[in-house]
Scaffold this active site. Structure first.
Site, PDB file in Angstrom:
ATOM      1  N   SER A  91       0.723  -1.198   0.106  1.00  0.00           N
ATOM      2  CA  SER A  91       0.193   0.075  -0.128  1.00  0.00           C
ATOM      3  C   SER A  91       0.898   1.209   0.155  1.00  0.00           C
ATOM      4  CB  SER A  91      -0.879   0.017   1.183  1.00  0.00           C
ATOM      5  OG  SER A  91      -2.090   0.820   0.814  1.00  0.00           O
TER       6      SER A  91
ATOM      7  N   ASP B  52      -9.796  -3.523  -5.659  1.00  0.00           N
ATOM      8  CA  ASP B  52      -9.356  -2.679  -4.674  1.00  0.00           C
ATOM      9  C   ASP B  52      -9.821  -1.224  -4.823  1.00  0.00           C
ATOM     10  OD1 ASP B  52      -7.665  -1.216  -2.766  1.00  0.00           O
ATOM     11  OD2 ASP B  52      -5.872  -2.060  -3.374  1.00  0.00           O
TER      12      ASP B  52
ATOM     13  N   HIS C  34      -8.291  -4.779  -1.438  1.00  0.00           N
ATOM     14  CA  HIS C  34      -7.276  -4.244  -0.865  1.00  0.00           C
ATOM     15  C   HIS C  34      -6.390  -5.334  -0.026  1.00  0.00           C
ATOM     16  CE1 HIS C  34      -4.265  -1.123  -0.061  1.00  0.00           C
ATOM     17  NE2 HIS C  34      -4.277  -1.220   1.041  1.00  0.00           N
TER      18      HIS C  34
END
Length: 717
Positions: free
Chosen positions: A561, A647, A682
């Site tokens: 991320s 995501d 995600h």
């Protein structure tokens, strides 16, 4: 591997100009943004095929590691029961099943604070299924439970589910005793719900088009009236959250940006009443609130970073105010530059302070039964542990009047322990230690703290974990994050053992932008100081090489991320230092994303990264480091980018564009791989066996790139 060269699919180039602050940039890959475009899907699936071709020789090793993870895990297990109301709640997992089952059994009486004995293979007296997640997930490639909430009387269950991975949940209601599910459902929620005390209403949240939780609603369960909008935040720079006090007296609705917050309260015994703001919204001031009952009076506790006596409380302080007059606040726990206060939690008989000192989380308790009037900072006694490098903090403690505080303890080499602390006597009861099968012993491993010197002289803490028998220079995995004030604290990992036992040293770089060293550590790694994050990480890598701990040919870096942005930045800055990079759902096209306020999360992210739309200096600064903008013609090391099609936090296009440009630009032969989960969000794939398989794939690739032995050392599992 095949005898013939294997090449990735070549992405087409469709030049699109972008102009900001007089700077024109040509982007060849903006067309990848549309995930419904057949050409985008073809590119992603072609990249997946390329990954399969280039990693097929690792299949046997991957299967071995999967077997190791599975063999070390107690597959049929149960969690330690936690008391809520008249029941003990816990979870069971069964061998062969992807998900857990939430269950409960009745308490034996009002003074029953001893959890029922743990027996994974036998039902407890009166055991009742609350929610079988396996049944809910049946027939779905992806499944995520967004929240599970039981009404105060223990009758009704509210639960939310996501079967796509986009974090838009469907909220449903079920009678726990009968199993009857109401026909009504609420779609498009943010996950989670809070019951009113009479179980007539639930409060839930929805998100706007940019995936920002912005509205709280009240729903009459089983009723026919339309849902009522309780609160809406129009400012796109603020998120909305909600929670109830442990006393169950108040529903709190919190509104927060990255630097500013405001909290509203609603009495839960008056669910249709009016919200009350507990403190104004002051730019640059963040605060949280809890309800406490001390010496027979009700108070609100404010944890905040505002100004007290002309001094900004950067590491936070705690104020106290009567519930009847929340504006009448006085200092309760003073600001301390050496201690970052993170939270204060109120129980009927004691207060729990969570804070961070010397780059480690800590917890302290004030027993209200021993104090006349209001406690002071001196009344808080730290709960101490022998291990110098560990994590300890309050675990699940939903009950207001419990005489015991449940604490979770772990380290990099010690499995997680759950401990009940009798606050009055100080007696500790070990409830459960995470089971690690296969003869695991912490004594075979060691953890230590080192320090690297950044270019500006800053001392950067490093955590080093290794098997005691490992010699230097050693294959090394260097992990980092460094954003949002998130700290990478000592935690135990079963899957990590497959690296350690093959001689890989695991290192965490506690870089600026994280929260390990207090609020200033975070401030010095955000907006126009963001380069400190990357420089710190490179300094740690150089420290490991310069001290002989490893070599560039044995060093792999990993982050996900915002940590994926870190990976992209450091591989541009110092590609020669690494033999491999793992970037999970990487935020690598940060400048383009932060320039587009229509994208999810962008507006609220301006306080983290700066606003390049309005500020030319921020634009130039971001452009100088964002990975996609700075790909160049150099010999890049091998890169494994892990992506998810659905995501909503870091869009699939970020990794896709980055990899396309890397593959087009690299002058070396090391493979640049893009592996996209086509039915995930995600957090990646769902289900524990799928997650183990994914972990085994990544670990096998890391072992290859560090040059570690494919088999564990003699005597290891």
């Amino acid at each position: 591997m095949t005898d013939q060269p294997i090449s990735p699919p070549v992405a087409k180039k469709v030049p699109v100009e972008r102009t900001h602050h007089g700077d024109t940039v040509v982007d060849d890959y903006t067309w990848m943004a549309d995930k419904t475009d057949p050409e985008v899907i073809a590119f992603l699936t072609g990249q997946n095929d390329f990954v399969t071709a280039r990693t097929g020789h690792l299949t046997a090793l991957q299967d071995t590691i999967f077997g190791e993870i599975k063999a070390r895990t107690q597959e049929t297990d149960m969690s330690v029961p936690t008391r809520t109301g008249d029941h003990w709640y816990f979870a069971r997992t069964e061998e062969g099943k992807q998900y857990g089952v939430s269950v409960r059994c009745p308490v034996r009486g009002p003074d029953d604070w001893d959890p029922p004995r743990i027996n994974a293979h036998e039902k407890l007296p009166g055991e009742q299924v609350v929610l079988d997640t396996n049944a809910e997930a049946a027939g779905h490639d992806f499944f995520s439970l967004g929240g599970l909430s039981v009404s105060e009387d223990g009758t009704w269950l509210a639960f939310s589910t996501d079967i796509v991975g986009d974090e838009r949940y469907t909220l449903a209601f079920r009678n726990i005793a009968t199993g009857q599910e109401l026909a009504e459902t609420i779609t498009g929620t943010a996950g989670g719900a809070i019951w009113s005390r009479d179980a007539r209403y639930v409060f839930y949240q929805t998100v706007d088009d940019a995936w920002r939780p912005d509205t709280v609603w009240r729903h009459e369960v089983g009723g026919s009236t339309p849902d009522v909008e309780v609160f809406h935040e129009p400012d796109e720079g603020f998120w909305v959250g909600m929670g109830s006090s442990r006393s169950l007296e108040y529903l709190f609705i919190g509104v927060g940006s990255k630097t500013t917050s405001q909290v509203y309260a609603l009495r839960t015994d008056n669910p249709t009443g009016e919200l009350v703001s507990l403190a104004p919204r002051i730019p640059g001031v963040e605060y949280e609130v809890d309800h406490a009952a001390i010496a027979g009076r009700d108070y609100f506790l404010f944890t905040h970073n505002g100004v007290v006596g002309g001094t900004k409380c950067e590491n936070y302080t705690v104020d106290i105010a009567p519930v009847a007059d929340p504006a009448n606040r006085t200092t309760f726990i003073a600001h301390d530059e050496s201690r970052r206060i993170e939270d204060i939690e109120a129980f009927a008989d004691y207060l729990v302070l969570s804070y961070r000192s010397d780059a480690l989380p800590r917890v302290a308790i004030a027993d209200l039964r021993r104090i006349d009037g209001l406690p002071t900072a001196d009344d808080f006694a730290e709960v101490r542990f022998d291990q110098p490098l560990c994590s300890a903090g309050a675990a699940a403690n939903p009950e207001w009047r419990t005489p015991r505080l449940r604490i979770a303890y772990t380290s990099f080499i010690e499995p997680t322990e759950l401990i009940d602390l009798d606050v009055a006597s100080g007696r500790r009861t070990l409830l459960k230690r995470q089971i690690v099968l296969g003869g695991y012993s912490p004594d075979d491993y060691e953890q230590s703290r080192q320090w690297a010197t950044a270019g500006d002289g800053t001392q950067v803490p490093i955590s080093v974990v290794r098997r005691r028998s490992t010699a230097s220079p050693a294959p090394t995995l260097l992990y980092g994050y460094g954003s949002y004030e998130q700290s990478i604290d000592p935690t135990f990992s079963v899957s990590r053992l497959s690296l350690l036992d093959r001689g890989v040293v695991f290192v965490v770089a506690h870089i600026r932008g994280g929260g390990e060293m207090g609020r200033r550590w975070y401030e010095d790694g955000k907006t126009v100081h963001k380069r400190n994050t990357f420089d710190d990480f490179v300094a740690v890598a150089r420290h490991l090489v310069d001290t002989g701990a490893t070599t560039p040919g044995q060093l792999v870096a990993e982050g996900g991320s915002a940590g994926g942005l870190l990976m992209g930045a450091v591989v541009n800055e110092a590609p020669e230092l690494f033999n491999g990079i793992v970037a999970a759902v990487p935020f690598v096209d940060a400048l383009n994303s932060i320039l587009d306020p229509s994208l999810p999360l962008t507006v609220i992210e301006w306080e983290e990264w700066g606003n390049p739309l309005e500020d030319a200096d921020v634009y130039e600064y971001m452009k100088s480091y964002t990975p996609y903008e700075n790909v160049r013609a150099v010999d890049y090391p091998a890169i494994l980018a892990l992506n998810s099609l659905n995501d909503t936090r870091v869009l699939h296009t970020e990794a896709a564009k980055w990899v396309a440009r890397l593959q087009d630009s690299t002058t070396g032969d090391a493979p640049i791989l893009l592996k996209t989960e086509m039915s995930a969000g995600h957090g990646g794939v769902s289900g524990r066996y799928k997650q183990w398989a994914e972990a085994a794939f990544e670990l096998a690739w890391i072992l290859q790139q560090t040059g570690a032995a494919p088999e564990p050392a003699a005597g290891d599992a």
